[in-house]
Motif scaffolding. Sequence first.
Motif, PDB file in Angstrom:
ATOM      1  N   ILE A 265       0.682  -1.172   0.105  1.00  0.00           N
ATOM      2  CA  ILE A 265       0.018  -0.015  -0.051  1.00  0.00           C
ATOM      3  C   ILE A 265       0.800   1.174   0.000  1.00  0.00           C
ATOM      4  O   ILE A 265       1.722   1.350   0.851  1.00  0.00           O
TER       5      ILE A 265
ATOM      6  N   VAL B  79      -8.495   0.609   5.757  1.00  0.00           N
ATOM      7  CA  VAL B  79      -8.051  -0.829   5.157  1.00  0.00           C
ATOM      8  C   VAL B  79      -7.814  -1.806   6.073  1.00  0.00           C
ATOM      9  O   VAL B  79      -8.162  -2.818   6.413  1.00  0.00           O
TER      10      VAL B  79
ATOM     11  N   SER C 254     -10.194  -3.255   8.381  1.00  0.00           N
ATOM     12  CA  SER C 254     -11.158  -4.216   7.990  1.00  0.00           C
ATOM     13  C   SER C 254     -10.593  -5.617   7.544  1.00  0.00           C
ATOM     14  O   SER C 254     -11.220  -6.413   7.208  1.00  0.00           O
TER      15      SER C 254
ATOM     16  N   LEU D  30      -3.417   4.620  -2.341  1.00  0.00           N
ATOM     17  CA  LEU D  30      -4.404   5.525  -1.811  1.00  0.00           C
ATOM     18  C   LEU D  30      -4.145   6.987  -1.935  1.00  0.00           C
ATOM     19  O   LEU D  30      -3.435   7.521  -2.655  1.00  0.00           O
TER      20      LEU D  30
ATOM     21  N   GLN E  86      -7.485   4.095  -5.458  1.00  0.00           N
ATOM     22  CA  GLN E  86      -8.658   4.740  -4.643  1.00  0.00           C
ATOM     23  C   GLN E  86      -9.183   5.840  -5.478  1.00  0.00           C
ATOM     24  O   GLN E  86      -8.647   6.475  -6.319  1.00  0.00           O
TER      25      GLN E  86
ATOM     26  N   LEU F 225     -12.847   3.895  -1.148  1.00  0.00           N
ATOM     27  CA  LEU F 225     -12.038   3.330   0.000  1.00  0.00           C
ATOM     28  C   LEU F 225     -12.566   2.215   0.613  1.00  0.00           C
ATOM     29  O   LEU F 225     -12.173   1.229   1.071  1.00  0.00           O
TER      30      LEU F 225
ATOM     31  N   ILE G 159     -12.014  -1.311  -0.634  1.00  0.00           N
ATOM     32  CA  ILE G 159     -10.744  -1.689  -1.115  1.00  0.00           C
ATOM     33  C   ILE G 159     -10.281  -3.110  -0.154  1.00  0.00           C
ATOM     34  O   ILE G 159      -9.640  -3.960  -0.970  1.00  0.00           O
ATOM     35  N   ALA G 160     -10.588  -2.892   1.188  1.00  0.00           N
ATOM     36  CA  ALA G 160     -10.102  -4.228   1.820  1.00  0.00           C
ATOM     37  C   ALA G 160     -10.671  -5.295   1.557  1.00  0.00           C
ATOM     38  O   ALA G 160     -10.165  -6.558   1.472  1.00  0.00           O
TER      39      ALA G 160
END
Length: 363
Positions: free
Chosen positions: A173, A186, A189, A292, A316, A342, A345-346
Amino acid sequence: MERVRVLVVDDSALVRKLMTTMLACDPAIEVVGTAADPLIAREKIKLLNPDVLTLDVEMPHMDGLTFLENLMRLRPMPVVMVSSLTVQGAEVTLRALELGAVDFLAKPSSDLANSFGQSAQEICAKVKQAATARPRARTAVRKLEVPPRLSADAVLPRVQTSGTRGGSPIIVIGASTGGTEAVRVVLESMPPDAPPILVTQHIPEAFSGPFAARMDRCSAMRVCEAQDGQPIQTGHAYIAPGSHHLLVMWDGAKYVCRLHDGPPVNRHKPSVDVLFRSMAASAGVGTIAVLLTGMGDDGARGLLELKQAGAATLVQDEASSVVWGMPGAAWKLGAAAEMLPLDHIAARLLALARQPHDGASRT
């Protein structure tokens, strides 16, 4: 072009003067007023309607964090925190970013003889970028309900073997402005057995340790500041220290973190491009990469290198980014296969990690 209207809030008359002088160096910025405490600032915001607020933390009558929290609830606007680059200053600044501040900058020193130009350039750039941001207060995150996936280990234990290059995928990331909160969303989660995650967040040296500790408290994963030679393990996330580039290397038996004390890349140290390039060289198709929110374009070219190496690549989207600089640059470059808000994303990272990492199968 209309100038960015700034209100400087600080209890120190010297700091107010220094900030005003530095901001005045840029013809695109106008300091419309100053305030010595939040009560005065509150009235001046109503009267002057500034575009951006620079805000100190320790002030009389009301501390900066309380004022910021009230401001983001009642009248959200771009706020740049003025922080001391200390461990204590890091904790307060990270809390301010959680509450909705767009960015932070170092409190100017009274001795600016050798650094005035550089400091003024940084402050003006951050204020102008903040004026384009979408301020947002801390978002509540619904943690993913990930059912346990049982394997043959539940019936018959497996003999422990050394790691191989064809093992678990690795998530990387990159983030900058607004990224401390985006990274939190992120990591918060992720389940405790998530694939290993490496994070390069543009952050000062004094802030990276406290930031990693904050992420460790909010995530089911184990989160730490990366150390040189540290093995990369499932269920762990590694934050690049603010003083070194973070790389991933294969040492013959496993992937490990490597710290590199080289020059800044894209004016950043740590640099996202450095992390992404190391992954393209050492893991390639076994990588899942996401860029991100952040100012500038660091990470865009590295993400393209990863995509060309067969990695899964995401950015993102603009609507959920505080600043769509880095992800926007990567998207325009064709470096990302997907663009997501956002809060999606996880889940997408986990879905990609469950797919065979042969490049073509990741759809």
